[in-house]
Design a protein around this motif. Sequence first.
Motif, mmCIF file in Angstrom:
data_model
loop_
_atom_site.group_PDB
_atom_site.id
_atom_site.type_symbol
_atom_site.label_atom_id
_atom_site.label_comp_id
_atom_site.label_asym_id
_atom_site.label_seq_id
_atom_site.Cartn_x
_atom_site.Cartn_y
_atom_site.Cartn_z
ATOM 1 N N LYS A 174 -58.554 -78.777 12.022
ATOM 2 C CA LYS A 174 -57.714 -79.960 12.256
ATOM 3 C C LYS A 174 -58.377 -81.217 11.685
ATOM 4 C CE LYS A 174 -55.293 -78.226 16.279
ATOM 5 N NZ LYS A 174 -55.148 -78.234 17.715
ATOM 6 N N MET A 175 -59.712 -81.326 11.791
ATOM 7 C CA MET A 175 -60.422 -82.470 11.230
ATOM 8 C C MET A 175 -60.279 -82.493 9.707
ATOM 9 S SD MET A 175 -64.477 -83.459 11.476
ATOM 10 C CE MET A 175 -64.967 -81.823 10.907
ATOM 11 N N ILE A 176 -60.401 -81.340 9.084
ATOM 12 C CA ILE A 176 -60.268 -81.246 7.631
ATOM 13 C C ILE A 176 -58.853 -81.636 7.200
ATOM 14 C CG2 ILE A 176 -60.244 -79.661 5.668
ATOM 15 C CD1 ILE A 176 -62.524 -78.099 7.166
ATOM 16 N N GLU A 177 -57.849 -81.108 7.879
ATOM 17 C CA GLU A 177 -56.454 -81.438 7.560
ATOM 18 C C GLU A 177 -56.199 -82.931 7.702
ATOM 19 O OE1 GLU A 177 -53.866 -79.006 9.969
ATOM 20 O OE2 GLU A 177 -54.850 -77.162 9.272
ATOM 21 N N MET A 178 -56.657 -83.521 8.817
ATOM 22 C CA MET A 178 -56.475 -84.949 9.035
ATOM 23 C C MET A 178 -57.134 -85.747 7.916
ATOM 24 S SD MET A 178 -58.433 -87.843 10.033
ATOM 25 C CE MET A 178 -59.878 -87.138 10.774
ATOM 26 N N SER A 179 -58.339 -85.370 7.541
ATOM 27 C CA SER A 179 -59.082 -86.107 6.513
ATOM 28 C C SER A 179 -58.391 -86.026 5.165
ATOM 29 C CB SER A 179 -60.512 -85.567 6.411
ATOM 30 O OG SER A 179 -61.169 -85.726 7.648
ATOM 31 N N LEU A 180 -57.935 -84.849 4.801
ATOM 32 C CA LEU A 180 -57.256 -84.685 3.510
ATOM 33 C C LEU A 180 -55.955 -85.495 3.478
ATOM 34 C CD1 LEU A 180 -57.889 -80.909 2.803
ATOM 35 C CD2 LEU A 180 -58.952 -82.884 1.660
ATOM 36 N N GLU A 181 -55.212 -85.496 4.585
ATOM 37 C CA GLU A 181 -53.973 -86.286 4.647
ATOM 38 C C GLU A 181 -54.261 -87.769 4.477
ATOM 39 O OE1 GLU A 181 -51.876 -85.334 8.260
ATOM 40 O OE2 GLU A 181 -51.631 -83.228 7.663
ATOM 41 N N ALA A 206 -71.001 -98.931 -17.335
ATOM 42 C CA ALA A 206 -70.478 -99.283 -16.012
ATOM 43 C C ALA A 206 -70.625 -98.095 -15.070
ATOM 44 C CB ALA A 206 -69.010 -99.672 -16.126
ATOM 45 N N LYS A 207 -70.993 -98.410 -13.863
ATOM 46 C CA LYS A 207 -71.157 -97.363 -12.853
ATOM 47 C C LYS A 207 -69.883 -97.261 -12.024
ATOM 48 C CE LYS A 207 -76.157 -97.443 -12.470
ATOM 49 N NZ LYS A 207 -76.480 -97.922 -13.734
ATOM 50 N N THR A 208 -69.566 -96.054 -11.609
ATOM 51 C CA THR A 208 -68.385 -95.798 -10.797
ATOM 52 C C THR A 208 -68.773 -95.765 -9.332
ATOM 53 O OG1 THR A 208 -67.434 -94.466 -12.577
ATOM 54 C CG2 THR A 208 -66.540 -94.135 -10.369
ATOM 55 N N SER A 209 -67.987 -96.446 -8.512
ATOM 56 C CA SER A 209 -68.202 -96.403 -7.072
ATOM 57 C C SER A 209 -67.392 -95.239 -6.504
ATOM 58 C CB SER A 209 -67.761 -97.717 -6.422
ATOM 59 O OG SER A 209 -67.934 -97.642 -5.026
ATOM 60 N N LEU A 210 -68.061 -94.365 -5.789
ATOM 61 C CA LEU A 210 -67.428 -93.181 -5.211
ATOM 62 C C LEU A 210 -67.072 -93.403 -3.745
ATOM 63 C CD1 LEU A 210 -69.925 -90.508 -6.589
ATOM 64 C CD2 LEU A 210 -67.747 -91.217 -7.600
ATOM 65 N N ARG A 211 -66.097 -92.644 -3.267
ATOM 66 C CA ARG A 211 -65.782 -92.572 -1.837
ATOM 67 C C ARG A 211 -66.265 -91.211 -1.365
ATOM 68 N NH1 ARG A 211 -60.156 -94.649 -3.033
ATOM 69 N NH2 ARG A 211 -60.341 -96.869 -2.681
ATOM 70 N N LEU A 212 -67.186 -91.205 -0.421
ATOM 71 C CA LEU A 212 -67.779 -89.966 0.075
ATOM 72 C C LEU A 212 -67.463 -89.823 1.556
ATOM 73 C CD1 LEU A 212 -71.218 -90.648 -1.602
ATOM 74 C CD2 LEU A 212 -69.464 -89.094 -2.444
ATOM 75 N N VAL A 213 -66.899 -88.681 1.924
ATOM 76 C CA VAL A 213 -66.568 -88.407 3.325
ATOM 77 C C VAL A 213 -67.265 -87.111 3.704
ATOM 78 C CG1 VAL A 213 -64.739 -87.949 4.997
ATOM 79 C CG2 VAL A 213 -64.332 -89.553 3.102
ATOM 80 N N ARG A 214 -68.177 -87.209 4.657
ATOM 81 C CA ARG A 214 -68.871 -86.023 5.163
ATOM 82 C C ARG A 214 -68.188 -85.591 6.443
ATOM 83 N NH1 ARG A 214 -72.141 -84.883 9.272
ATOM 84 N NH2 ARG A 214 -73.238 -82.913 9.074
ATOM 85 N N LEU A 215 -67.832 -84.319 6.528
ATOM 86 C CA LEU A 215 -67.242 -83.747 7.734
ATOM 87 C C LEU A 215 -68.226 -82.742 8.297
ATOM 88 C CD1 LEU A 215 -63.631 -83.096 6.393
ATOM 89 C CD2 LEU A 215 -64.476 -85.107 7.625
ATOM 90 N N GLY A 216 -68.431 -82.781 9.602
ATOM 91 C CA GLY A 216 -69.377 -81.859 10.211
ATOM 92 C C GLY A 216 -69.110 -81.667 11.684
ATOM 93 N N THR A 217 -70.102 -81.134 12.355
ATOM 94 C CA THR A 217 -70.032 -80.917 13.799
ATOM 95 C C THR A 217 -71.183 -81.649 14.454
ATOM 96 O OG1 THR A 217 -71.319 -78.893 13.619
ATOM 97 C CG2 THR A 217 -68.907 -78.669 13.566
#
Length: 187
Positions: free
Chosen positions: A175-182, A2-13
């Motif tokens: 602030k973007m990183i903090e928001m995303s982690l929360e 079985a394959k696992t479905s991942l959640r991927l979040v890219r943060l950038g500028t």
Amino acid sequence: AAKTSLRLVRLGTCGAIQPDLRIGDRILSRISVGFDGLLNFYAGRDAVCDREMERAFVGHTGWSAALAAPYFVCCSDALAELFADATVEGMTASAPGFYAPQGRRLRLVPADGELNAKIETFRYGHFRFTNFEMEGSALAGLARLMGHEAVTICTVIAQRVALEMETDYRPFVDKMIEMSLEKLAGL
């Protein structure tokens, strides 16, 4: 296996290409548009791309056959919903370079000097291009092909229309990183 479905979040500028977007805004790439042609090398690309939007864009811009065919791919609906209250939804152009692929003129002149104006004026339903960056389309397209959920969120550090740029953009990114982690911690 079985394959696992991942959640991927890219943060950038990114650089904003619409006048109503401001430095510090966070843009969620609802649609990522690859100008690199990457997804065109994979079987199944048509199943994860919006072919009608691609045709409309090629027609609107008079896209040169000498360039890689652009591909339009949506992010994960679930991740878009998760970040909806903390971002501006947009359509993001993923360029294969900083200079001519983003319409910049240095010593070498872009092949189509009006391409950015054509990109900025493209509309499809309620969608419009909001920003340039360089990685999101590959992530969105490959993730969709592999059954993963992905989204790109970028903080605006340059307002390309107003010719403004923030060189001390770290506080915006933090602030973007903090928001995303929360948001992700709440899943």
